[in-house]
Structures are given as C-alpha cells and as structure tokens.
Design a protein around this motif. Structure first.
Motif, PDB file in Angstrom:
ATOM      1  N   GLU A 106      47.582  34.565  44.064  1.00  0.00           N
ATOM      2  CA  GLU A 106      46.408  34.906  44.843  1.00  0.00           C
ATOM      3  C   GLU A 106      45.409  35.665  43.985  1.00  0.00           C
ATOM      4  OE1 GLU A 106      48.281  35.403  49.298  1.00  0.00           O
ATOM      5  OE2 GLU A 106      48.234  37.163  48.010  1.00  0.00           O
ATOM      6  N   TYR A 107      44.156  35.572  44.366  1.00  0.00           N
ATOM      7  CA  TYR A 107      43.109  36.325  43.697  1.00  0.00           C
ATOM      8  C   TYR A 107      42.037  36.671  44.720  1.00  0.00           C
ATOM      9  CZ  TYR A 107      40.635  31.797  43.525  1.00  0.00           C
ATOM     10  OH  TYR A 107      40.029  30.609  43.843  1.00  0.00           O
ATOM     11  N   LEU A 108      41.249  37.700  44.410  1.00  0.00           N
ATOM     12  CA  LEU A 108      40.144  38.054  45.282  1.00  0.00           C
ATOM     13  C   LEU A 108      38.956  37.182  44.905  1.00  0.00           C
ATOM     14  CD1 LEU A 108      39.035  39.885  47.526  1.00  0.00           C
ATOM     15  CD2 LEU A 108      38.201  41.406  45.728  1.00  0.00           C
ATOM     16  N   GLY A 109      38.543  36.376  45.861  1.00  0.00           N
ATOM     17  CA  GLY A 109      37.428  35.471  45.632  1.00  0.00           C
ATOM     18  C   GLY A 109      36.144  35.977  46.261  1.00  0.00           C
ATOM     19  N   MET A 110      35.061  35.706  45.589  1.00  0.00           N
ATOM     20  CA  MET A 110      33.720  36.028  46.090  1.00  0.00           C
ATOM     21  C   MET A 110      33.025  34.713  46.411  1.00  0.00           C
ATOM     22  SD  MET A 110      30.784  38.130  44.067  1.00  0.00           S
ATOM     23  CE  MET A 110      29.149  38.346  44.720  1.00  0.00           C
ATOM     24  N   CYS A 111      32.479  34.614  47.618  1.00  0.00           N
ATOM     25  CA  CYS A 111      31.837  33.373  48.051  1.00  0.00           C
ATOM     26  C   CYS A 111      30.549  33.133  47.265  1.00  0.00           C
ATOM     27  CB  CYS A 111      31.539  33.458  49.536  1.00  0.00           C
ATOM     28  SG  CYS A 111      30.869  31.939  50.219  1.00  0.00           S
ATOM     29  N   VAL A 112      30.432  31.931  46.715  1.00  0.00           N
ATOM     30  CA  VAL A 112      29.211  31.562  46.005  1.00  0.00           C
ATOM     31  C   VAL A 112      28.449  30.464  46.742  1.00  0.00           C
ATOM     32  CG1 VAL A 112      29.939  32.326  43.726  1.00  0.00           C
ATOM     33  CG2 VAL A 112      30.502  30.021  44.461  1.00  0.00           C
ATOM     34  N   SER A 113      29.140  29.736  47.610  1.00  0.00           N
ATOM     35  CA  SER A 113      28.528  28.745  48.482  1.00  0.00           C
ATOM     36  C   SER A 113      29.563  28.389  49.545  1.00  0.00           C
ATOM     37  CB  SER A 113      28.095  27.498  47.695  1.00  0.00           C
ATOM     38  OG  SER A 113      29.207  26.829  47.169  1.00  0.00           O
ATOM     39  N   ASP A 114      29.217  27.514  50.452  1.00  0.00           N
ATOM     40  CA  ASP A 114      30.148  27.151  51.516  1.00  0.00           C
ATOM     41  C   ASP A 114      31.509  26.769  50.957  1.00  0.00           C
ATOM     42  OD1 ASP A 114      28.180  27.582  53.370  1.00  0.00           O
ATOM     43  OD2 ASP A 114      27.595  25.482  53.516  1.00  0.00           O
ATOM     44  N   TYR A 115      32.507  27.560  51.301  1.00  0.00           N
ATOM     45  CA  TYR A 115      33.915  27.313  50.944  1.00  0.00           C
ATOM     46  C   TYR A 115      34.182  27.251  49.441  1.00  0.00           C
ATOM     47  CZ  TYR A 115      33.706  26.060  55.835  1.00  0.00           C
ATOM     48  OH  TYR A 115      33.471  26.078  57.181  1.00  0.00           O
ATOM     49  N   THR A 116      33.300  27.820  48.651  1.00  0.00           N
ATOM     50  CA  THR A 116      33.520  27.888  47.210  1.00  0.00           C
ATOM     51  C   THR A 116      33.568  29.358  46.806  1.00  0.00           C
ATOM     52  OG1 THR A 116      32.312  25.816  46.886  1.00  0.00           O
ATOM     53  CG2 THR A 116      32.662  27.194  44.949  1.00  0.00           C
ATOM     54  N   TYR A 117      34.673  29.718  46.155  1.00  0.00           N
ATOM     55  CA  TYR A 117      34.886  31.105  45.755  1.00  0.00           C
ATOM     56  C   TYR A 117      35.176  31.173  44.269  1.00  0.00           C
ATOM     57  CZ  TYR A 117      35.208  32.227  50.687  1.00  0.00           C
ATOM     58  OH  TYR A 117      34.919  32.396  52.004  1.00  0.00           O
ATOM     59  N   VAL A 118      34.725  32.266  43.673  1.00  0.00           N
ATOM     60  CA  VAL A 118      35.055  32.545  42.275  1.00  0.00           C
ATOM     61  C   VAL A 118      35.925  33.791  42.239  1.00  0.00           C
ATOM     62  CG1 VAL A 118      33.001  31.440  41.316  1.00  0.00           C
ATOM     63  CG2 VAL A 118      32.936  33.865  41.911  1.00  0.00           C
ATOM     64  N   SER A 119      36.777  33.869  41.246  1.00  0.00           N
ATOM     65  CA  SER A 119      37.721  34.976  41.151  1.00  0.00           C
ATOM     66  C   SER A 119      37.083  36.211  40.540  1.00  0.00           C
ATOM     67  CB  SER A 119      38.928  34.566  40.318  1.00  0.00           C
ATOM     68  OG  SER A 119      39.781  35.671  40.120  1.00  0.00           O
ATOM     69  N   LEU A 120      37.270  37.335  41.223  1.00  0.00           N
ATOM     70  CA  LEU A 120      36.843  38.623  40.691  1.00  0.00           C
ATOM     71  C   LEU A 120      37.989  39.324  39.966  1.00  0.00           C
ATOM     72  CD1 LEU A 120      34.808  39.793  43.791  1.00  0.00           C
ATOM     73  CD2 LEU A 120      33.868  39.354  41.513  1.00  0.00           C
ATOM     74  N   THR A 121      39.210  38.847  40.165  1.00  0.00           N
ATOM     75  CA  THR A 121      40.380  39.506  39.572  1.00  0.00           C
ATOM     76  C   THR A 121      40.848  38.823  38.293  1.00  0.00           C
ATOM     77  OG1 THR A 121      41.752  38.261  41.142  1.00  0.00           O
ATOM     78  CG2 THR A 121      41.253  40.546  41.696  1.00  0.00           C
ATOM     79  N   GLU A 122      40.160  37.792  37.881  1.00  0.00           N
ATOM     80  CA  GLU A 122      40.495  37.095  36.631  1.00  0.00           C
ATOM     81  C   GLU A 122      39.386  37.328  35.618  1.00  0.00           C
ATOM     82  OE1 GLU A 122      43.407  35.737  36.296  1.00  0.00           O
ATOM     83  OE2 GLU A 122      43.894  35.980  38.405  1.00  0.00           O
TER      84      GLU A 122
END
Length: 130
Positions: free
Chosen positions: A57-73
């Motif tokens: 698991e990772y903490l994701g930040m939303c960048v668009s509908d249902y698309t997340y980027v990892s803040l913990t990597e």
C-alpha cells in the motif's frame, strides 16, 4: 544572464523536499490506517498487487479521476517487477502541494479522531449498564 544558467538552488532543495514529503506522507498514511480511513479528500490508501500475489500500500494523491500518484515512494517503479503494476511517484510540484496542505490535512484528521473518540465514549457510556 549567465548567472541564471549557473544556479542550482532548486536542485539542491529537491532532495529535502522529497525526503520530507515522504516522511510526512508515511505518518499521514499510518494515521489514516489507524482510523480505518481508505481515503480523505484528495488522498487515498492505494493498494498495488502483483500477479505473483504480493501486495503493498501507499498514500496516493489524486491527480485526475481515479488516478493517484504515490507520496510515499521516492521514484516510480514496477511493483515486484510486474509490468502490469506501475506505481507512479509524485513529482516535485505535487510534493510541494502536499506539504503546503499537510498542516490542514493533519488538523482535519485530528478533528475526525476527536469526534470519533467522543462517539465511542458516548456509546460505551450508553451500554455500560447492559
């Protein structure tokens, strides 16, 4: 004008930005897990699972509908070298945005936890004589 081309101030600050955002993101993720929250605002606990059965698991930040980027990597990668499990790391702009909003995010999580505790305490009081 040549001085501008010689500057590297930003490049010197980027590692600190990345390290601090990862550190805080991991703390936020832990708090969200402790509170049984899968998402809060633009942030979500994202799960990646390889075909070999491993998951993380990772903490994701939303960048668009249902698309997340990892803040913990710290960088993007294929999880377990599985080419179907791409984990996109946040870029510097997203990390800066996250850090700028981190105090407010933590304040909101604190208020949520306080409210949750009050509800649990009230419920426990209501059923203590059962």
């Amino acid at each position: 004008m040549a001085d501008v081309l010689e500057r590297d101030d930003y490049q010197k600050l980027v590692p600190s930005l990345k390290d601090r955002s990862i550190e805080i993101a991991k703390k936020v993720m832990k708090k969200m897990i402790d509170l049984n929250l899968k998402e809060w605002g633009d942030y979500r606990i994202c799960k990646v699972k390889s075909h070999s059965g491993y998951s993380d698991e990772y903490l994701g930040m939303c960048v668009s509908d249902y698309t997340y980027v990892s803040l913990t990597e710290g960088k993007s990668y294929y999880y377990c070298n599985d080419f179907n499990c791409w984990v996109e790391a946040a870029d510097n702009k997203m990390r800066l945005e996250f850090l700028n909003g981190a105090k407010q995010l933590l304040k909101e999580l604190d208020e949520y936890e306080t409210d949750l505790c009050e509800k649990v305490q009230k419920t426990l009081e209501d059923v203590k004589d059962l």
